[in-house]
Design an enzyme around this catalytic site. Structure first.
Site, PDB file in Angstrom:
ATOM      1  N   HIS A  26      44.727  43.610  25.664  1.00 17.75           N
ATOM      2  CA  HIS A  26      44.304  42.390  24.963  1.00 17.75           C
ATOM      3  C   HIS A  26      43.748  42.678  23.579  1.00 17.75           C
ATOM      4  CE1 HIS A  26      44.657  39.541  28.403  1.00 17.75           C
ATOM      5  NE2 HIS A  26      44.719  40.688  29.036  1.00 17.75           N
ATOM      6  N   ASP A  86      41.226  42.096  15.626  1.00 17.79           N
ATOM      7  CA  ASP A  86      41.227  41.280  16.847  1.00 17.79           C
ATOM      8  C   ASP A  86      42.604  41.331  17.497  1.00 17.79           C
ATOM      9  OD1 ASP A  86      40.290  39.518  18.752  1.00 17.79           O
ATOM     10  OD2 ASP A  86      39.387  38.181  17.285  1.00 17.79           O
TER      11      ASP A  86
HETATM   12  O1  LIG Z   1      33.792  41.435  29.421  1.00 16.61           O
HETATM   13  P1  LIG Z   1      32.915  41.493  28.207  1.00 16.61           P
HETATM   14  O2  LIG Z   1      32.483  42.892  27.871  1.00 16.61           O
HETATM   15  O3  LIG Z   1      31.786  40.533  28.263  1.00 16.61           O
HETATM   16  O4  LIG Z   1      33.787  41.025  26.963  1.00 16.61           O
HETATM   17  C1  LIG Z   1      34.497  39.828  26.980  1.00 16.61           C
HETATM   18  C2  LIG Z   1      36.006  40.081  26.795  1.00 16.61           C
HETATM   19  O5  LIG Z   1      36.256  40.523  25.497  1.00 16.61           O
HETATM   20  C3  LIG Z   1      37.651  40.549  25.251  1.00 16.61           C
HETATM   21  O6  LIG Z   1      37.987  40.472  23.967  1.00 16.61           O
HETATM   22  C4  LIG Z   1      38.240  41.674  26.048  1.00 16.61           C
HETATM   23  O7  LIG Z   1      39.602  41.888  25.715  1.00 16.61           O
HETATM   24  C5  LIG Z   1      38.065  41.320  27.514  1.00 16.61           C
HETATM   25  O8  LIG Z   1      38.587  42.304  28.353  1.00 16.61           O
HETATM   26  C6  LIG Z   1      36.591  41.088  27.789  1.00 16.61           C
HETATM   27  O9  LIG Z   1      36.400  40.626  29.110  1.00 16.61           O
END
Ligand SMILES: O=P(O)(O)OC[C@H]1O[C@@H](O)[C@H](O)[C@@H](O)[C@@H]1O
Length: 452
Positions: free
Chosen positions: A156, A360
């Site tokens: 992602h 991003d």
């Molecule tokens: O899971 P976190 O660390 O709170 O971050 C939120 C998300 O951020 C995103 O941009 C990642 O690609 C995800 O995998 C992730 O879940």
């Protein structure tokens, strides 16, 4: 009853709450529902005594199975290797990496433990779809246990080119992990290019066809699948949101909105500086524009995230101190999350949607902002050229977030853009968002995985 092979999704986060916000959750739910699938992920529980098996969480349209993490695993696998090494590296900030040998050990151990717990759940015809950078070694671990099912990975976030990848303690290992997948999915052409260069230079990868690599003696297919949103649902949600005039009455100004996790990759300080420049250069805009930045906290235990919070709050305070009047607060910075329907309504009211990350994967806020607009009187999307979304959203105002002048000029242009131009740009953007929605994304990926 569907005859499709069952889909097993493995991701770090398992959606357990009632309000599944975030693009990934919405994206995968769709694909799972139709195949009667299973989603495996972290429960959110950090405990000294994790259950030895995956735990069932009934109540969703698909089966949810979770694992807990010990405090040490959480530190080393999640905060450490995933978010203090891979995240900064993949977002072009190797200087923010904190490399420690125990992070890699913990990351490998957690991936191995999840693979072992997953094994008894698997059936021979399942397709396994691993999500994101937390789980790069998952296919290697499953293959070591004898699993021969199709296994795909979707990243992602961006993947770095060789100059940055070389900053990993053992870059070839990353590509060895990836070589155990049947299909590697990326967000953008830019990522596929970076992967190809890094694999060639750092791991002796051999590109045998435009979409095929020989890596560590194995064949891997690679393809770009730009992720989308649940466009139809978001359009309805935004159109049904409470009347927009309330906010305009409250502020008396046109709203510019940014919604991002408070992450250093999102370019929030750069955005604030550009706004400051705009207000310095064009005093006519005073009291006519109001900037709402919503930035919920994220990964607060990691030092780099504490720094970005301080910097952002400081800048917001300075801008208000410099320009606010008795009737006007130029910038409102809100450091907490809002439910999706509220955001949908805010996007619809905003004359400008600011999506200006320094790096991003895709950025789904860009797509949500477009979907939320009133087609008769839409707002303007200002989009960083470094968001994966820029490859397919050319009708936005595409800017360089490092250049405050470029961004300030785009803000001014968006403020005075004619309704006709706004409609034309929006119609083209909306078509892309609707045609390439999240159902398209998961369908296309899974068709490619099945056609191995
Ligand atoms: O899971 P976190 O660390 O709170 O971050 C939120 C998300 O951020 C995103 O941009 C990642 O690609 C995800 O995998 C992730 O879940």
């Amino acid at each position: 009853m569907s005859t499709e092979p069952r889909l097993i999704v493995v991701s770090n986060r398992l959606p357990l709450g009632d309000d599944p916000s975030g693009g990934l959750v919405v994206a995968l739910e769709d694909a799972l529902r139709s195949s009667g699938g299973v989603w495996v992920g972290f429960s959110g529980e950090v405990t000294d005594d994790p259950a030895p098996d995956l735990q069932d969480h009934p109540g969703a349209a698909f089966q949810r199975l979770s694992f807990d993490l010990t405090p040490q695993e959480h530190d080393e696998y999640y905060l450490g290797y995933s978010n203090s090494i891979l995240w900064p590296l993949c977002h072009g900030r190797p200087n923010l990496m904190r490399i420690r040998p125990e992070y890699l050990d913990g990351y490998a151990r957690v991936n191995q433990r999840i693979a072992r717990m997953l094994l008894p759940v698997l059936r021979p015809d399942d397709r396994i779809w691993v999500q994101d950078y937390h789980l790069f070694p998952m296919a290697a671990e499953l293959r070591a246990l004898g699993v021969e099912n199709p296994i795909g990975h979707f990243l992602h976030i961006p993947i770095p080119g060789p100059a940055d990848c070389a900053a990993l303690p053992n870059p070839a290992q990353l590509f060895d992990w990836l070589s155990h997948y049947d299909l590697l999915g990326f967000q953008a052409e830019r990522d596929l290019g970076a992967f190809a260069e890094s694999a060639r230079q750092l791991a002796d990868g051999d590109q045998v066809a435009p979409d095929r690599f020989r890596l560590s003696g194995r064949m891997v297919r690679t393809q770009v699948f730009p992720i989308g949103i649940d466009a139809a649902a978001f359009i309805t949600e935004a159109a049904d949101a409470p009347d927009s005039d309330r906010m305009r009455l409250l502020t008396g100004a046109k709203m510019m909105i940014g919604v991002d996790r408070l992450d250093y990759s999102k370019g929030i300080p750069q955005r604030f500086r550009a706004y400051q420049l705009l207000l310095e250069k064009i005093p006519d805009l005073h009291e006519k524009i109001s900037f709402l930045q919503i930035a919920p906290p994220t990964r607060g235990e990691v030092e780099a995230y504490q720094d970005i919070r301080e910097e952002t709050e400081h800048l917001a305070g300075r801008i208000n101190g410099q320009f606010a009047t008795l009737n006007w607060t130029p910038i409102r910075f809100i450091h907490r999350p809002f439910p999706r329907p509220v955001l949908a309504g805010l996007y619809r009211q905003a004359r400008i949607g600011l999506v200006t990350p320094l790096a991003d994967g895709m950025n789904l806020v860009a797509k949500e902002y477009v979907a939320a607009q009133n087609p008769d009187d839409p707002g303007v999307l200002i989009l960083s050229r470094f968001a994966g979304a820029a490859e397919t959203m050319a009708e936005a105002l595409i800017i360089n977030p490092h250049d405050p002048h470029d961004l300030a000029v785009a803000m001014a242009q968006a403020m005075r853009m004619s309704q006709a131009e706004r409609r034309d740009r929006h119609a083209a953007l909306l078509k892309g968002v609707v045609d390439h929605d999240v159902a398209w994304w998961s369908r296309t990926y899974l068709e490619a995985l099945t056609a191995r």
